[in-house]
Design an enzyme around this catalytic site. Structure first.
Site, PDB file in Angstrom:
ATOM      1  N   MET A  37     -46.010 -59.130  -1.184  1.00  0.00           N
ATOM      2  CA  MET A  37     -44.898 -59.452  -0.292  1.00  0.00           C
ATOM      3  C   MET A  37     -43.927 -60.387  -1.028  1.00  0.00           C
ATOM      4  SD  MET A  37     -46.470 -59.575   3.519  1.00  0.00           S
ATOM      5  CE  MET A  37     -47.275 -61.145   3.414  1.00  0.00           C
ATOM      6  N   HIS A  41     -46.733 -65.693  -7.581  1.00  0.00           N
ATOM      7  CA  HIS A  41     -47.333 -66.864  -8.233  1.00  0.00           C
ATOM      8  C   HIS A  41     -48.393 -66.368  -9.201  1.00  0.00           C
ATOM      9  CE1 HIS A  41     -50.623 -66.001  -5.550  1.00  0.00           C
ATOM     10  NE2 HIS A  41     -49.821 -66.119  -4.503  1.00  0.00           N
ATOM     11  N   HIS A  44     -50.752 -63.478  -8.161  1.00  0.00           N
ATOM     12  CA  HIS A  44     -50.182 -62.124  -8.265  1.00  0.00           C
ATOM     13  C   HIS A  44     -50.066 -61.706  -9.725  1.00  0.00           C
ATOM     14  CE1 HIS A  44     -48.045 -63.443  -4.423  1.00  0.00           C
ATOM     15  NE2 HIS A  44     -48.680 -62.354  -4.036  1.00  0.00           N
ATOM     16  N   ASP A  84     -36.072 -63.896  -8.852  1.00  0.00           N
ATOM     17  CA  ASP A  84     -37.082 -64.633  -9.598  1.00  0.00           C
ATOM     18  C   ASP A  84     -38.356 -63.790  -9.758  1.00  0.00           C
ATOM     19  OD1 ASP A  84     -37.651 -67.052 -10.903  1.00  0.00           O
ATOM     20  OD2 ASP A  84     -39.044 -67.548  -9.275  1.00  0.00           O
ATOM     21  N   LYS A 160     -58.938 -63.619  -3.029  1.00  0.00           N
ATOM     22  CA  LYS A 160     -58.576 -64.721  -2.135  1.00  0.00           C
ATOM     23  C   LYS A 160     -58.427 -64.214  -0.696  1.00  0.00           C
ATOM     24  CE  LYS A 160     -54.946 -67.756  -0.904  1.00  0.00           C
ATOM     25  NZ  LYS A 160     -54.279 -66.783  -0.048  1.00  0.00           N
ATOM     26  N   SER A 195     -51.232 -69.558  -3.690  1.00  0.00           N
ATOM     27  CA  SER A 195     -50.814 -68.835  -2.495  1.00  0.00           C
ATOM     28  C   SER A 195     -49.294 -68.978  -2.388  1.00  0.00           C
ATOM     29  CB  SER A 195     -51.470 -69.465  -1.257  1.00  0.00           C
ATOM     30  OG  SER A 195     -50.742 -69.129  -0.090  1.00  0.00           O
ATOM     31  N   ARG A 197     -47.785 -69.545   0.104  1.00  0.00           N
ATOM     32  CA  ARG A 197     -47.502 -70.606   1.087  1.00  0.00           C
ATOM     33  C   ARG A 197     -47.643 -72.011   0.493  1.00  0.00           C
ATOM     34  NH1 ARG A 197     -49.799 -66.287   3.847  1.00  0.00           N
ATOM     35  NH2 ARG A 197     -48.573 -65.589   5.647  1.00  0.00           N
TER      36      ARG A 197
HETATM   37  O1  PAF Z   1     -51.648 -59.371   0.361  1.00  0.00           O
HETATM   38  C1  PAF Z   1     -50.453 -59.131   0.652  1.00  0.00           C
HETATM   39  O2  PAF Z   1     -49.507 -59.635   0.050  1.00  0.00           O
HETATM   40  C2  PAF Z   1     -50.145 -58.164   1.800  1.00  0.00           C
HETATM   41  O3  PAF Z   1     -51.072 -58.298   2.809  1.00  0.00           O
HETATM   42  C3  PAF Z   1     -50.012 -56.697   1.333  1.00  0.00           C
HETATM   43  C4  PAF Z   1     -51.326 -56.164   0.816  1.00  0.00           C
HETATM   44  C5  PAF Z   1     -48.935 -56.568   0.293  1.00  0.00           C
HETATM   45  C6  PAF Z   1     -49.614 -55.821   2.544  1.00  0.00           C
HETATM   46  O4  PAF Z   1     -48.382 -56.232   3.068  1.00  0.00           O
END
Ligand code: PAF
Length: 294
Positions: A37, A41, A44, A84, A160, A195, A197
């Site tokens: 989404m 960070h 990811h 970014d 996580k 995260s 957040r």
């Molecule tokens: O983990 C996430 O960022 C979301 O839940 C995902 C898997 C992209 C689905 O929107």
């Protein structure tokens, strides 16, 4: 030999992404996919690096899926910084990133109320599912769309979001694809799990938030000392979480295989410890397998 371009391609709608992925597959290239989404960070980026290492082509989706937010404030404050994000993906060798509007992902419905959401299956029971009604149905619904855009691909998720990995594995089993690869949680030096957040935390909140991972690692330590009573392990976690400004939503133990909730006095054979806590403007989750690792 075919060489990927060094520029990441940004496709602004799922339809062009579908065509692009089909072309790659027709050319015999293996695809790695990381759904996100945005608000990227290190967590990811570790998934993307692994996808780049294990596949010929890597693509990432960035779409803030409103269906999985049951709190409008959380949706509004979710960090969004596409330029970014794309720059970071480019730096680590991602080949394609696709985005899209809600309407583009759900072309077949007239309004969001008409969407028939997927049943997220038994993995959605309890824990996160209990406190966030509809969250996992929203995750399963968008993941089905995303998987259908990319097609058969190794698809990477972070541990996580442990419960999410149960839901997407179920979904992949039902659809017959993709292959789901679950990757370890990446932590800041304090132990705090990365995260999106975390950017909502002040410096002092960030320091205090490290008690979440401390609680999990203390429970793992207790486990290795021979403690396997769910109630006792929970007490160990709650002691560490007793920090100013930390509002614990749950500190639970579950069997990671059958997702069975443990009676407080029950002795565990395998255990996944899971925590959600609010601190300042952020709601943070983290988890740890107790019967594995150092
Ligand atoms: O983990 C996430 O960022 C979301 O839940 C995902 C898997 C992209 C689905 O929107």
């Amino acid at each position: 030999m075919w060489q990927p371009d060094c520029m990441v391609v940004h496709l602004p709608d799922p339809d062009s992404a579908r065509g692009w992925c089909a072309e790659q597959r027709a050319a015999g290239r293996s695809i790695g996919f990381v759904p996100t989404m945005g608000g990227l960070h290190e967590g990811h980026l570790s998934l993307v690096r692994r996808a780049v290492a294990e596949n010929e082509i890597t693509c990432v989706s960035i779409f803030v899926n409103p269906l999985q937010f049951n709190d409008p404030g959380d949706l509004a404050s979710y960090p969004r910084n596409l330029d970014d994000d794309i720059r970071q993906l480019q730096d680590i060798g991602c080949d394609m990133v696709f985005t899209g509007t809600f309407e583009q992902f759900f072309l077949d419905v007239e309004s969001p109320e008409d969407i028939v959401q997927r049943d997220p299956g038994p993995g959605a029971d309890g824990v996160e599912g209990a406190g966030r009604p509809g969250h996992f149905a929203g995750v399963a619904t968008i993941c089905e769309r995303l998987f259908k855009v990319v097609g058969s691909a190794r698809t990477y998720f972070g541990e996580k979001d442990f419960q999410q990995t149960l839901v997407v594995k179920d979904l992949a089993r039902a659809l017959g694809y993709p292959e789901i690869v679950v990757c370890p949680t990446v932590r800041e030096p304090s132990g705090l799990a990365y995260s999106s957040r975390n950017v909502l935390l002040t410096d002092s909140e960030r320091e205090r938030a490290a008690c979440i991972s401390r609680a999990l690692f203390s429970a793992r330590h207790a486990w290795h000392q021979g403690e396997c009573e769910a109630g006792k392990l929970r007490e160990v976690m709650l002691r560490e979480l007793d920090v100013d400004g930390i509002d614990v939503e749950y500190a639970e133990l579950r069997d990671p295989h059958d997702w069975r909730p443990e009676a407080p006095a029950g002795s565990l054979v395998r255990a996944q410890a899971l925590i959600a806590a609010r601190i300042g403007k952020a709601r943070l989750i983290d988890n740890l397998r107790l019967d594995r690792g150092a």
